[in-house]
Design a protein around this motif. Structure first.
Motif, PDB file in Angstrom:
ATOM      1  N   LEU A  25      -8.265   6.719  10.431  1.00 43.20           N
ATOM      2  CA  LEU A  25      -9.465   5.958  10.802  1.00 43.20           C
ATOM      3  C   LEU A  25      -9.402   4.556  10.218  1.00 43.20           C
ATOM      4  O   LEU A  25      -9.811   3.580  10.868  1.00 43.20           O
ATOM      5  N   GLY A  26      -8.871   4.443   8.993  1.00 45.09           N
ATOM      6  CA  GLY A  26      -8.729   3.121   8.390  1.00 45.09           C
ATOM      7  C   GLY A  26      -7.723   2.255   9.128  1.00 45.09           C
ATOM      8  O   GLY A  26      -7.889   1.033   9.212  1.00 45.09           O
ATOM      9  N   SER A  27      -6.673   2.887   9.675  1.00 48.20           N
ATOM     10  CA  SER A  27      -5.656   2.112  10.398  1.00 48.20           C
ATOM     11  C   SER A  27      -6.171   1.562  11.721  1.00 48.20           C
ATOM     12  O   SER A  27      -5.551   0.666  12.299  1.00 48.20           O
ATOM     13  N   THR A  28      -7.284   2.093  12.207  1.00 47.95           N
ATOM     14  CA  THR A  28      -7.882   1.596  13.455  1.00 47.95           C
ATOM     15  C   THR A  28      -9.184   0.844  13.190  1.00 47.95           C
ATOM     16  O   THR A  28      -9.946   0.589  14.120  1.00 47.95           O
ATOM     17  N   ALA A  29      -9.435   0.502  11.914  1.00 47.72           N
ATOM     18  CA  ALA A  29     -10.676  -0.191  11.552  1.00 47.72           C
ATOM     19  C   ALA A  29     -10.673  -1.628  12.068  1.00 47.72           C
ATOM     20  O   ALA A  29      -9.621  -2.202  12.390  1.00 47.72           O
ATOM     21  N   ARG A  30     -11.850  -2.240  12.105  1.00 46.88           N
ATOM     22  CA  ARG A  30     -11.977  -3.614  12.578  1.00 46.88           C
ATOM     23  C   ARG A  30     -11.452  -4.608  11.559  1.00 46.88           C
ATOM     24  O   ARG A  30     -11.017  -5.701  11.913  1.00 46.88           O
ATOM     25  N   TRP A  31     -11.489  -4.228  10.276  1.00 46.08           N
ATOM     26  CA  TRP A  31     -11.168  -5.167   9.211  1.00 46.08           C
ATOM     27  C   TRP A  31      -9.666  -5.195   8.940  1.00 46.08           C
ATOM     28  O   TRP A  31      -9.040  -4.166   8.690  1.00 46.08           O
ATOM     29  N   LEU A  32      -9.099  -6.394   8.957  1.00 48.93           N
ATOM     30  CA  LEU A  32      -7.660  -6.572   8.773  1.00 48.93           C
ATOM     31  C   LEU A  32      -7.203  -6.058   7.415  1.00 48.93           C
ATOM     32  O   LEU A  32      -6.157  -5.409   7.301  1.00 48.93           O
ATOM     33  N   VAL A  33      -7.975  -6.325   6.362  1.00 51.69           N
ATOM     34  CA  VAL A  33      -7.562  -5.941   5.020  1.00 51.69           C
ATOM     35  C   VAL A  33      -7.451  -4.420   4.897  1.00 51.69           C
ATOM     36  O   VAL A  33      -6.546  -3.907   4.221  1.00 51.69           O
ATOM     37  N   VAL A  34      -8.351  -3.682   5.574  1.00 52.72           N
ATOM     38  CA  VAL A  34      -8.289  -2.222   5.543  1.00 52.72           C
ATOM     39  C   VAL A  34      -7.045  -1.740   6.276  1.00 52.72           C
ATOM     40  O   VAL A  34      -6.319  -0.860   5.784  1.00 52.72           O
ATOM     41  N   ARG A  35      -6.789  -2.297   7.454  1.00 53.77           N
ATOM     42  CA  ARG A  35      -5.613  -1.883   8.225  1.00 53.77           C
ATOM     43  C   ARG A  35      -4.323  -2.150   7.457  1.00 53.77           C
ATOM     44  O   ARG A  35      -3.413  -1.326   7.436  1.00 53.77           O
ATOM     45  N   GLN A  36      -4.238  -3.311   6.802  1.00 52.89           N
ATOM     46  CA  GLN A  36      -3.029  -3.654   6.065  1.00 52.89           C
ATOM     47  C   GLN A  36      -2.863  -2.792   4.822  1.00 52.89           C
ATOM     48  O   GLN A  36      -1.749  -2.411   4.459  1.00 52.89           O
ATOM     49  N   ALA A  37      -3.986  -2.472   4.163  1.00 50.58           N
ATOM     50  CA  ALA A  37      -3.914  -1.605   2.980  1.00 50.58           C
ATOM     51  C   ALA A  37      -3.421  -0.209   3.367  1.00 50.58           C
ATOM     52  O   ALA A  37      -2.594   0.388   2.663  1.00 50.58           O
ATOM     53  N   VAL A  38      -3.923   0.316   4.478  1.00 52.96           N
ATOM     54  CA  VAL A  38      -3.479   1.630   4.958  1.00 52.96           C
ATOM     55  C   VAL A  38      -2.001   1.582   5.326  1.00 52.96           C
ATOM     56  O   VAL A  38      -1.234   2.494   4.979  1.00 52.96           O
ATOM     57  N   ARG A  39      -1.585   0.532   6.033  1.00 53.79           N
ATOM     58  CA  ARG A  39      -0.172   0.419   6.425  1.00 53.79           C
ATOM     59  C   ARG A  39       0.721   0.333   5.199  1.00 53.79           C
ATOM     60  O   ARG A  39       1.805   0.939   5.149  1.00 53.79           O
ATOM     61  N   PHE A  40       0.285  -0.397   4.158  1.00 55.07           N
ATOM     62  CA  PHE A  40       1.046  -0.495   2.909  1.00 55.07           C
ATOM     63  C   PHE A  40       1.226   0.886   2.294  1.00 55.07           C
ATOM     64  O   PHE A  40       2.335   1.273   1.903  1.00 55.07           O
TER      65      PHE A  40
END
Length: 255
Positions: A65-80
């Motif tokens: 769910l975080g990887s599909t969030a609107r916020w870039l910082v959340v998506r990048q943190a999940v990808r990391f």
């Protein structure tokens, strides 16, 4: 129409092998003694796998769910998180969590001002479960993400137009359709965790593998002992594999 090549001859061969070992266990006192000893580790193996997989699935869903969030910082943190964890072998992660992360968490616990704890108060079995949760959550997150993205965006937009909340859209529209995509790889991850749970033996957790090592070291009958170890793991993994295939066919027949 099913061809002759589709007949599960592998299952016939595996069943014959399983029946042979069952016969040896019943007729041979050594095999029976080894099975009685190792059966105590089955509960530990299943406990580590079920608890670890349940927590890994929950964390994996949150990561997806975080990887599909609107916020870039959340998506990048999940990808990391996903890329780093997926690049570490489970055995290395297990040792790191057990001897690096666990002491750090205990120190953090004491710094917060909670009742004082020592590293040895953190049971090895829970260190092993934590390592499996961290390791498998990264893989499961990708499974959930692929399943969620497989749902037609048009249906989600239609649900929004009908006034459904985010939770209602997820529960009524997204999840029922995504589950068909998610189930097969998720089942494979569960079976893989049963096998990887054998790695907890390096911490001395008394699972099937560890009891097998102790038993073989005591009776010096490595052939018979590890035959029983392999038999127990195969019985669990093949049985679950057949069950998951049946469940998958049942879901595919649903409209």
């Amino acid at each position: 129409m099913q061809t002759r090549g589709d007949f599960p001859w592998w299952l016939v061969a595996a069943s014959a092998l399983g029946l042979y070992f069952l016969w040896r266990i019943v007729s041979d006192d050594l095999y029976s003694q080894v099975l009685t000893t190792l059966s105590r580790g089955v509960a530990i193996t299943l406990f580590v796998t079920v608890v670890g997989f349940a927590l890994a699935s929950l964390l994996g869903l949150l990561l997806a769910l975080g990887s599909t969030a609107r916020w870039l910082v959340v998506r990048q943190a999940v990808r990391f998180y996903v890329e780093i964890v997926r690049g570490i072998p489970i055995l290395v992660l297990l040792l790191y969590v057990a001897f690096v992360l666990a002491p750090f968490l205990v120190e953090l616990w004491n710094l917060i001002g909670l009742p004082e704890a020592r590293t040895r108060d953190f049971p090895l079995i829970w260190r092993a479960i934590l390592a499996l949760v961290i390791g498998y959550s990264a893989f499961i997150a990708e499974v959930f993400r692929a399943g969620l993205l497989s749902v037609d965006p048009g249906q989600i937009e239609a649900a929004k137009a009908l006034g459904l909340s985010s939770w209602q859209r997820f529960r009524l529209i997204v999840l029922p359709q995504a589950i068909k995509t998610i189930l097969p790889p998720l089942g494979n991850d569960f079976i893989a965790m049963i096998k990887d749970s054998s790695l907890v033996s390096v911490l001395g957790v008394l699972d099937i593998t560890q009891l097998g090592k102790v038993t073989a070291a005591g009776n010096f009958r490595y052939f018979e002992t590890y035959n029983v170890v392999a038999f127990l793991y195969l019985a669990m993994t093949i049985g679950l594999s057949l069950l998951l295939r049946r469940l998958e066919r049942h879901l595919n027949r649903k409209p």
